[in-house]
Design an enzyme around this catalytic site. Structure first.
Site, PDB file in Angstrom:
ATOM      1  N   ARG A  37      -2.276   1.271   6.367  1.00  0.00           N
ATOM      2  CA  ARG A  37      -3.570   1.003   6.222  1.00  0.00           C
ATOM      3  C   ARG A  37      -4.620   2.151   7.832  1.00  0.00           C
ATOM      4  O   ARG A  37      -5.503   2.017   8.220  1.00  0.00           O
ATOM      5  CB  ARG A  37      -3.591  -0.107   7.900  1.00  0.00           C
ATOM      6  CG  ARG A  37      -3.557  -1.879   7.285  1.00  0.00           C
ATOM      7  CD  ARG A  37      -3.966  -2.265   6.661  1.00  0.00           C
ATOM      8  NE  ARG A  37      -4.114  -2.730   5.934  1.00  0.00           N
ATOM      9  CZ  ARG A  37      -4.928  -3.557   5.113  1.00  0.00           C
ATOM     10  NH1 ARG A  37      -6.173  -3.117   4.771  1.00  0.00           N
ATOM     11  NH2 ARG A  37      -4.364  -3.963   3.943  1.00  0.00           N
ATOM     12  N   HIS A  67       4.640   7.597  -1.180  1.00  0.00           N
ATOM     13  CA  HIS A  67       3.507   6.812  -1.046  1.00  0.00           C
ATOM     14  C   HIS A  67       2.712   6.984  -0.556  1.00  0.00           C
ATOM     15  O   HIS A  67       2.875   7.069   1.299  1.00  0.00           O
ATOM     16  CB  HIS A  67       4.130   5.233  -1.161  1.00  0.00           C
ATOM     17  CG  HIS A  67       3.395   4.585  -2.167  1.00  0.00           C
ATOM     18  ND1 HIS A  67       1.935   4.925  -1.878  1.00  0.00           N
ATOM     19  CD2 HIS A  67       3.297   3.705  -3.368  1.00  0.00           C
ATOM     20  CE1 HIS A  67       1.426   3.706  -3.068  1.00  0.00           C
ATOM     21  NE2 HIS A  67       2.326   3.100  -3.747  1.00  0.00           N
ATOM     22  N   TYR A  70      -1.692   2.732   0.776  1.00  0.00           N
ATOM     23  CA  TYR A  70      -2.571   2.594  -0.223  1.00  0.00           C
ATOM     24  C   TYR A  70      -4.355   2.456  -0.192  1.00  0.00           C
ATOM     25  O   TYR A  70      -4.929   2.194  -0.929  1.00  0.00           O
ATOM     26  CB  TYR A  70      -2.365   1.665  -1.248  1.00  0.00           C
ATOM     27  CG  TYR A  70      -1.970   0.348  -0.121  1.00  0.00           C
ATOM     28  CD1 TYR A  70      -2.697  -0.635   0.359  1.00  0.00           C
ATOM     29  CD2 TYR A  70      -0.683   0.135   0.799  1.00  0.00           C
ATOM     30  CE1 TYR A  70      -2.439  -1.620   1.458  1.00  0.00           C
ATOM     31  CE2 TYR A  70      -0.097  -1.394   1.457  1.00  0.00           C
ATOM     32  CZ  TYR A  70      -1.177  -1.934   1.691  1.00  0.00           C
ATOM     33  OH  TYR A  70      -0.412  -2.648   2.889  1.00  0.00           O
ATOM     34  N   HIS A 107      -2.073   6.610  -5.237  1.00  0.00           N
ATOM     35  CA  HIS A 107      -3.272   4.557  -6.530  1.00  0.00           C
ATOM     36  C   HIS A 107      -3.967   6.064  -6.729  1.00  0.00           C
ATOM     37  O   HIS A 107      -5.383   7.481  -5.266  1.00  0.00           O
ATOM     38  CB  HIS A 107      -2.898   4.101  -5.310  1.00  0.00           C
ATOM     39  CG  HIS A 107      -2.914   3.721  -5.459  1.00  0.00           C
ATOM     40  ND1 HIS A 107      -2.568   2.338  -5.051  1.00  0.00           N
ATOM     41  CD2 HIS A 107      -1.000   3.077  -5.205  1.00  0.00           C
ATOM     42  CE1 HIS A 107      -1.242   0.916  -4.163  1.00  0.00           C
ATOM     43  NE2 HIS A 107      -0.669   2.407  -5.523  1.00  0.00           N
ATOM     44  N   GLU A 142      -0.556   7.805 -10.137  1.00  0.00           N
ATOM     45  CA  GLU A 142       0.225   5.789  -9.951  1.00  0.00           C
ATOM     46  C   GLU A 142      -0.343   5.234 -11.080  1.00  0.00           C
ATOM     47  O   GLU A 142      -1.801   5.096 -10.705  1.00  0.00           O
ATOM     48  CB  GLU A 142       0.437   4.649  -8.914  1.00  0.00           C
ATOM     49  CG  GLU A 142       1.034   3.799  -9.697  1.00  0.00           C
ATOM     50  CD  GLU A 142       1.707   2.975  -8.486  1.00  0.00           C
ATOM     51  OE1 GLU A 142       1.995   3.604  -7.223  1.00  0.00           O
ATOM     52  OE2 GLU A 142       2.628   2.015  -8.281  1.00  0.00           O
ATOM     53  N   ASP A 176       4.417   2.411 -13.448  1.00  0.00           N
ATOM     54  CA  ASP A 176       4.798   1.730 -12.332  1.00  0.00           C
ATOM     55  C   ASP A 176       4.588   0.352 -13.478  1.00  0.00           C
ATOM     56  O   ASP A 176       3.872  -0.052 -14.610  1.00  0.00           O
ATOM     57  CB  ASP A 176       3.636   0.957 -11.604  1.00  0.00           C
ATOM     58  CG  ASP A 176       4.535  -0.476 -10.368  1.00  0.00           C
ATOM     59  OD1 ASP A 176       4.190  -1.377 -11.108  1.00  0.00           O
ATOM     60  OD2 ASP A 176       3.683   0.010  -9.540  1.00  0.00           O
ATOM     61  N   HIS A 179       2.296  -3.006 -12.435  1.00  0.00           N
ATOM     62  CA  HIS A 179       0.537  -2.095 -13.073  1.00  0.00           C
ATOM     63  C   HIS A 179       0.519  -1.696 -14.990  1.00  0.00           C
ATOM     64  O   HIS A 179      -0.641  -2.141 -15.040  1.00  0.00           O
ATOM     65  CB  HIS A 179       0.714  -0.870 -12.582  1.00  0.00           C
ATOM     66  CG  HIS A 179       0.772  -1.249 -10.910  1.00  0.00           C
ATOM     67  ND1 HIS A 179       0.122  -0.063 -10.407  1.00  0.00           N
ATOM     68  CD2 HIS A 179       1.324  -2.387 -10.205  1.00  0.00           C
ATOM     69  CE1 HIS A 179       0.696  -0.949  -9.083  1.00  0.00           C
ATOM     70  NE2 HIS A 179       1.072  -1.800  -8.839  1.00  0.00           N
ATOM     71  N   HIS A 211       8.427   2.915 -11.393  1.00  0.00           N
ATOM     72  CA  HIS A 211       8.272   2.039 -10.326  1.00  0.00           C
ATOM     73  C   HIS A 211       8.324   0.965 -10.597  1.00  0.00           C
ATOM     74  O   HIS A 211       8.201   0.003 -11.598  1.00  0.00           O
ATOM     75  CB  HIS A 211       6.845   1.362  -9.425  1.00  0.00           C
ATOM     76  CG  HIS A 211       6.669   2.529  -8.685  1.00  0.00           C
ATOM     77  ND1 HIS A 211       5.120   2.534  -7.815  1.00  0.00           N
ATOM     78  CD2 HIS A 211       6.979   3.582  -7.659  1.00  0.00           C
ATOM     79  CE1 HIS A 211       4.982   3.545  -6.515  1.00  0.00           C
ATOM     80  NE2 HIS A 211       6.302   4.181  -7.408  1.00  0.00           N
ATOM     81  N   ASP A 224      -1.762  -7.234 -10.583  1.00  0.00           N
ATOM     82  CA  ASP A 224      -1.103  -6.604  -9.249  1.00  0.00           C
ATOM     83  C   ASP A 224      -0.349  -7.401  -8.833  1.00  0.00           C
ATOM     84  O   ASP A 224      -0.326  -7.419  -7.499  1.00  0.00           O
ATOM     85  CB  ASP A 224      -1.781  -5.524  -8.499  1.00  0.00           C
ATOM     86  CG  ASP A 224      -1.163  -4.402  -7.549  1.00  0.00           C
ATOM     87  OD1 ASP A 224       0.190  -4.613  -8.643  1.00  0.00           O
ATOM     88  OD2 ASP A 224      -1.721  -3.635  -7.440  1.00  0.00           O
ATOM     89  N   HIS A 226       3.872  -8.216  -7.835  1.00  0.00           N
ATOM     90  CA  HIS A 226       5.149  -8.350  -8.990  1.00  0.00           C
ATOM     91  C   HIS A 226       6.138  -9.592  -7.776  1.00  0.00           C
ATOM     92  O   HIS A 226       5.776 -10.245  -7.474  1.00  0.00           O
ATOM     93  CB  HIS A 226       5.315  -6.769  -6.814  1.00  0.00           C
ATOM     94  CG  HIS A 226       4.669  -5.896  -7.194  1.00  0.00           C
ATOM     95  ND1 HIS A 226       5.057  -4.674  -6.376  1.00  0.00           N
ATOM     96  CD2 HIS A 226       3.717  -4.993  -8.098  1.00  0.00           C
ATOM     97  CE1 HIS A 226       4.571  -3.344  -6.843  1.00  0.00           C
ATOM     98  NE2 HIS A 226       3.081  -3.837  -7.485  1.00  0.00           N
ATOM     99  N   GLU A 256      10.185  -1.909  -6.069  1.00  0.00           N
ATOM    100  CA  GLU A 256       8.686  -1.960  -4.651  1.00  0.00           C
ATOM    101  C   GLU A 256       8.669  -3.811  -5.378  1.00  0.00           C
ATOM    102  O   GLU A 256       7.616  -4.522  -5.142  1.00  0.00           O
ATOM    103  CB  GLU A 256       7.378  -1.287  -5.341  1.00  0.00           C
ATOM    104  CG  GLU A 256       7.285  -0.611  -4.726  1.00  0.00           C
ATOM    105  CD  GLU A 256       6.287   0.691  -5.490  1.00  0.00           C
ATOM    106  OE1 GLU A 256       5.547   0.089  -6.917  1.00  0.00           O
ATOM    107  OE2 GLU A 256       5.674   1.058  -5.120  1.00  0.00           O
TER     108      GLU A 256
HETATM  109 ZN    ZN Z   1       1.367  -3.193  -6.880  1.00  0.00          ZN
HETATM  110 FE    FE Z   2       3.924   1.122  -7.631  1.00  0.00          FE
HETATM  111 FE    FE Z   3       1.721   2.063  -5.663  1.00  0.00          FE
END
Ligand code: ZN
Ligand code: FE
Ligand code: FE
Length: 293
Positions: A37, A67, A70, A107, A142, A176, A179, A211, A224, A226, A256
């Protein structure tokens, strides 16, 4: 040994993460460099980082794939948000030098209506402000699902960003699986076609990490979401192909998937079995049993 792992909580610092990864049968892992966050990173301890480096060496770990948060958006329309993203990335990259020679995945960003071209320009500007010649960490863009105004939904967009970056020797791509499928690349029907396309547009030498996520939605859905391995639209056959392809099998692979730690451990076992040539139907059955335990 194949470098397979999952996303790990960063609680307790570097060595604690390495021990947690080991306990799940992992030989690489991902972690958030700071609270997703946003906010500030905890002060890193170089002795703790050194302990992780030793643990990784003793246990044959592959490279880590850290990572970025995000919420970080290098191509926001708001200057203060872009500024935060740059500061966070520069600071994270400095901290990562404590565990030299690993990967920092982020990202690319969302252009929030400014258009993909403006997004690409701002992302490259941000990278030019953050990357230092001679840094040991390779920064990975990514591949994105194309949800909302995400930039990086095609290999071409990623190639355009890389082209605009001065120190592109420290740039790579993390693919990914959820993705790219959501973005419209039919990786479950033909891994070969997707990798050939990647090679044509970006060059396979840019492909540094994966990923591994199944997808709750069909190819081209731009959602998106997962899914756990084998329970989505990709299926275990897709992951078996990745684990057996010369172009992908030696890359660090990070799960993930929506799992508790024990679910990750079961998926890591399943992936190692598939890499060794296990039958996908039988692997799916053992995975189901392990998930029920
Ligand atoms: Zn994702
Ligand atoms: Fe990912
Ligand atoms: Fe990611």
């Amino acid at each position: 040994m194949l470098a397979i792992g999952c996303h790990i909580s960063s609680a307790g610092g570097f060595e604690a993460m390495g021990k947690r990864a080991l306990s799940l049968g992992a030989t690489t892992f991902a972690y958030f460099t700071r609270n997703p966050r946003g906010g500030s990173a905890k002060k890193a301890d170089s002795a703790d980082a050194q302990a992780l480096v030793e643990l990784m060496g003793q246990n044959g770990f592959g490279r880590l794939v850290a990572h970025a948060p995000y919420t970080m958006n290098l191509c926001s329309a708001k200057p203060d948000v872009r500024d935060f993203a740059r500061r966070a990335m520069a600071e994270d990259l400095q901290t990562m030098e404590l565990v030299a020679g690993n990967y920092y995945n982020f990202h690319p960003g969302s252009h929030v209506g400014q258009g993909a071209q403006e997004g690409i320009r701002l992302i490259a500007d941000g990278l030019n402000a953050c990357l230092e010649p001679g840094q040991s960490t390779c920064v990975l863009l990514e591949t994105m699902a194309g949800k909302g105004t995400e930039v990086g939904r095609t290999f071409e967009e990623l190639a355009q960003i890389i082209e605009l970056v001065d120190h592109d020797e420290c740039l790579g791509v993390c693919l990914d699986t959820c993705h790219v499928s959501d973005a419209g690349y039919d990786i479950s029907a033909s891994l070969d076609d997707v990798l050939c396309d990647f090679d044509r547009v970006l060059g396979l030498s840019r492909l540094k990490a994966l990923h591994l996520n199944d997808s709750k939605n069909p190819v081209g859905s731009h959602k998106d979401r997962h899914e756990r391995l084998g329970l989505g639209h990709l299926g275990l056959d897709c992951f078996a192909a990745i684990l057996r392809d010369e172009r992908t099998k030696n890359l660090p692979m990070i799960l993930e998937t929506p799992n508790e730690p024990q679910g990750y451990a079961a998926e890591i076992v399943a992936l190692r079995a598939l890499a060794d040539g296990a039958d996908t139907t039988m692997t799916m059955a053992s995975l189901a049993t392990a998930r029920d335990e």
